[in-house]
Design an enzyme around this catalytic site. Structure first.
Site, mmCIF file in Angstrom:
data_model
loop_
_atom_site.group_PDB
_atom_site.id
_atom_site.type_symbol
_atom_site.label_atom_id
_atom_site.label_comp_id
_atom_site.label_asym_id
_atom_site.label_seq_id
_atom_site.Cartn_x
_atom_site.Cartn_y
_atom_site.Cartn_z
ATOM 1 N N THR A 88 0.833 -1.213 0.000
ATOM 2 C CA THR A 88 0.000 0.000 0.000
ATOM 3 C C THR A 88 0.861 1.254 0.000
ATOM 4 O OG1 THR A 88 -1.736 -1.198 1.200
ATOM 5 C CG2 THR A 88 -1.859 1.203 1.186
ATOM 6 N N ASP B 131 -4.946 -1.859 -7.609
ATOM 7 C CA ASP B 131 -4.499 -2.596 -6.428
ATOM 8 C C ASP B 131 -5.117 -3.996 -6.432
ATOM 9 O OD1 ASP B 131 -3.289 -3.136 -4.032
ATOM 10 O OD2 ASP B 131 -4.673 -1.957 -2.815
ATOM 11 N N GLU B 132 -4.488 -4.939 -5.738
ATOM 12 C CA GLU B 132 -4.990 -6.320 -5.612
ATOM 13 C C GLU B 132 -5.347 -6.904 -6.984
ATOM 14 O OE1 GLU B 132 -4.648 -7.779 -2.939
ATOM 15 O OE2 GLU B 132 -4.819 -6.368 -1.276
ATOM 16 N N GLN C 260 -1.466 -14.805 -3.048
ATOM 17 C CA GLN C 260 -2.563 -14.479 -2.146
ATOM 18 C C GLN C 260 -3.893 -14.377 -2.879
ATOM 19 O OE1 GLN C 260 -1.633 -11.664 1.220
ATOM 20 N NE2 GLN C 260 0.180 -11.222 -0.011
ATOM 21 N N ARG D 72 -0.438 -13.785 8.156
ATOM 22 C CA ARG D 72 -1.084 -12.741 8.967
ATOM 23 C C ARG D 72 -0.339 -12.550 10.286
ATOM 24 N NH1 ARG D 72 -2.334 -10.340 5.375
ATOM 25 N NH2 ARG D 72 -1.195 -11.968 4.273
#
Length: 603
Positions: free
Chosen positions: A34, A212-213, A243, A552
């Site tokens: 980010t 993004d993503e 991911q 995580r």
């Protein structure tokens, strides 16, 4: 900008400084994605590009707001578009709706609106040859229509029934001057493909596109941005194929893998330094995901200390697993700095039952992230209402719920048979009996997209009920859990100083981080889920899901299992894991405790 550059590492700086042409930023877990994307956006602005020429696309409004807040700190901007694919599509349609038979004051139908419209269409047609087919189930049709649109498929190639109703549905949307949610992407694509002059207008308007993503895009979303970027080629995409966990929503991570083929002059930058996790967690997760065939291989590394070994713990069953986890949480030795620092992750929502029960019994505050607590879920409340009324027919609250929750015929079956049967059957068998006489599972299938998840919840209730010999004891235990869920203000105040434990599915945990992560149910059949067994690509997605869960964790990672351990536990580098047992003496490796039969199970 100088201070901004000082906060970036060498690779991040490469991703920021290459402003022209296509760029693929392959961002490993915890690598500052980010910050890099926001810095790139700021660098484009600093080069003199007007804000209205830039489009920054994210997948959620929350992510868009976070990016907007970061950019606003660097430079106050009003004309810069930061939003979702759908919000960009809606903005374009407000100006171009006439090209697809709508006026600018169109409505946007959400999933429920679309479902009601489909139900009306099916009901009004009254063609017996359609009514007799299961393909006329409105839920099935809505799912098929969404698939057709997200994949940009030709409806003419579909089954005759689906093709027929799709045309009726599209006509009804047009008559309602409405778009459904998928249309917000599909209709701009349709306009661009059929009206080159309109496409050229938006290509000139939006000269820099950032996504993004990117690994989560579907076909329609990719074609949308590909058309917009085709003339200037200034397309920046960032993401991590390792991911990609949303295939069930239509995402296609192969779009990410094929980006360099589609855009031959692509500059590719790998962000591989992890700032989040300890060395052992990174090594463990990397050794697991390395087993996937379809991926862009990365060498994730960190300057953080190695930290403690990852713990893999064998338990007797899910209740023993939950009890051990709660005891461990109660006795944590390392420093906890944030309320969000502890998370318990699971593959399916049904797994929360045992963990919730253990937390409630220990008086530990928790919250379900993005979900509903087990005994508050509709299907659980429906079944429990039947149990309560059968046990106490003066319970008018439960009776009224039964009347509203079940169709007339199943309701009459309950009235007629349930009171006479609850004393004859143990609780688990009584619940199965209720399901049989009401055909409740099929009722869920007809009315809910997530019916499998709801049935899993009921199966979990049956599993728990099997521990009880009579209905009174079972209902008494449930009541204690429910009353604990609804804590009084005085009780809640006493817990304010404690760390609230976060419970969530692995899918919802993506993008979050915690000091300590407990993954429950690392068993064959749960992770990987048994529904993935038939397909190697599905197994790879399950492995990516496990990878997301593991990454995580910042300081401590606990992999818990019972029954047959997940194949994924065998794939983690042994030097990064300490194997433990909550049911026998500790063992050094996973194979130490497997009996001969288990050792020869082939995956």
């Amino acid at each position: 900008m100088n201070s901004l550059y000082q906060s970036l590492n060498k690779k991040q700086l490469q991703a920021v400084e290459n402003l022209e042409g296509p760029i693929l930023i392959v961002a490993g877990a915890g690598s500052g994605k980010t910050r890099t994307l926001t810095s790139r956006l700021a660098a484009i602005l600093a080069s003199g590009v007007e804000p209205e020429s830039i489009v920054a696309i994210t997948f959620t409004n929350k992510a868009a707001e976070e990016m907007r807040n970061r950019v606003d700190k660097l430079r106050g901007l009003n004309n810069l578009f930061i939003g979702t694919f759908h919000s960009l599509g809606a903005r374009i349609l407000k100006n171009e709706a006439k090209f697809v038979g709508r006026t600018p004051n169109f409505s946007i139908f959400d999933g429920d609106d679309s479902l009601r419209l489909i139900k009306t269409i099916v009901k009004n047609l009254n063609f017996s040859e359609y009514e007799k087919k299961k393909e006329t189930n409105p839920l099935f049709l809505r799912k098929e229509f969404s698939r057709i649109k997200s994949e940009l498929s030709d409806p003419e190639n579909e089954d005759d029934t689906v093709k027929f109703f799709f045309k009726e549905y599209e006509t009804a949307l047009r008559e309602n001057n409405a778009f459904d949610f998928d249309d917000l992407i599909v209709k701009p694509v349709e306009i661009f493909q059929n009206h080159p002059d309109i496409l050229e207008k938006y290509q000139k308007k939006f000269r820099y596109i950032l996504v993004d993503e990117f690994q989560d895009t579907n076909t329609a979303q990719y074609i949308f941005i590909k058309l917009l970027a085709d003339s200037h080629k200034n397309l920046s995409v960032v993401g991590d194929d390792q991911q990609s966990i949303y295939k069930f929503r239509g995402s296609n991570f192969k779009i990410f893998l094929n980006f360099e083929k589609d855009w031959p002059k692509t500059k590719t930058v790998f962000l591989e330094q992890n700032y989040r996790s300890t060395g052992n967690i990174i090594k463990a997760a990397s050794s697991l995901i390395a087993k996937n065939k379809f991926q862009k291989h990365k060498n994730l590394w960190t300057e953080n200390d190695d930290g403690n070994l990852v713990k893999a713990i064998e338990h007797h069953d899910e209740d023993g697993e939950a009890e051990w986890i709660v005891n461990k949480i109660s006795n944590f030795q390392f420093s906890i700095s944030k309320q969000q620092s502890i998370a318990i992750l699971y593959r399916t929502n049904a797994q929360s039952r045992a963990v919730e029960s253990a937390l409630i019994e220990r008086g530990i505050a928790y919250k379900i992230f993005g979900g509903v607590k087990f005994y508050e879920r509709k299907e659980i409340k429906d079944i429990v209402a039947v149990l309560r009324w059968a046990f106490n027919q003066s319970d008018t609250v439960s009776f009224e719920r039964i009347k509203s929750a079940f169709l007339k015929k199943p309701f009459l079956e309950i009235q007629d048979k349930a009171p006479a049967m609850f004393e004859k059957l143990p609780p688990a068998e009584f619940i199965s009996y209720i399901l049989e006489i009401t055909d409740y599972s099929n009722q869920l299938k007809k009315h809910y997209d997530n019916f499998r998840e709801r049935i899993e919840n009921i199966n979990e209730l049956i599993y728990y009920a099997s521990e009880f010999n009579n209905l009174q004891d079972f209902l008494g235990k449930i009541s204690l859990f429910q009353s604990s869920d609804a804590m009084k203000k005085s009780q809640t105040l006493n817990l304010k100083s404690q760390n609230i434990i976060n419970l969530m599915t692995i899918h919802l945990a993506k993008g979050l981080e915690f000091d300590a992560v407990f993954i429950v149910g690392c068993n064959e059949g749960l992770l990987p889920h048994q529904m993935s067994y038939h397909n190697d690509e599905e197994i790879e997605e399950e492995r990516r899901l496990m990878y997301v869960a593991m990454t995580r964790a910042k300081k401590e990672l606990f992999l818990n299992f019972y029954n047959l351990p997940s194949r994924f536990l065998y794939e983690i580098a042994s030097e990064t894991v300490e194997f433990m047992s909550n049911k026998r003496d500790n063992f050094e490796t996973l194979s130490d405790f497997l009996d001969d039969e288990e050792k020869y199970i082939e995956f």
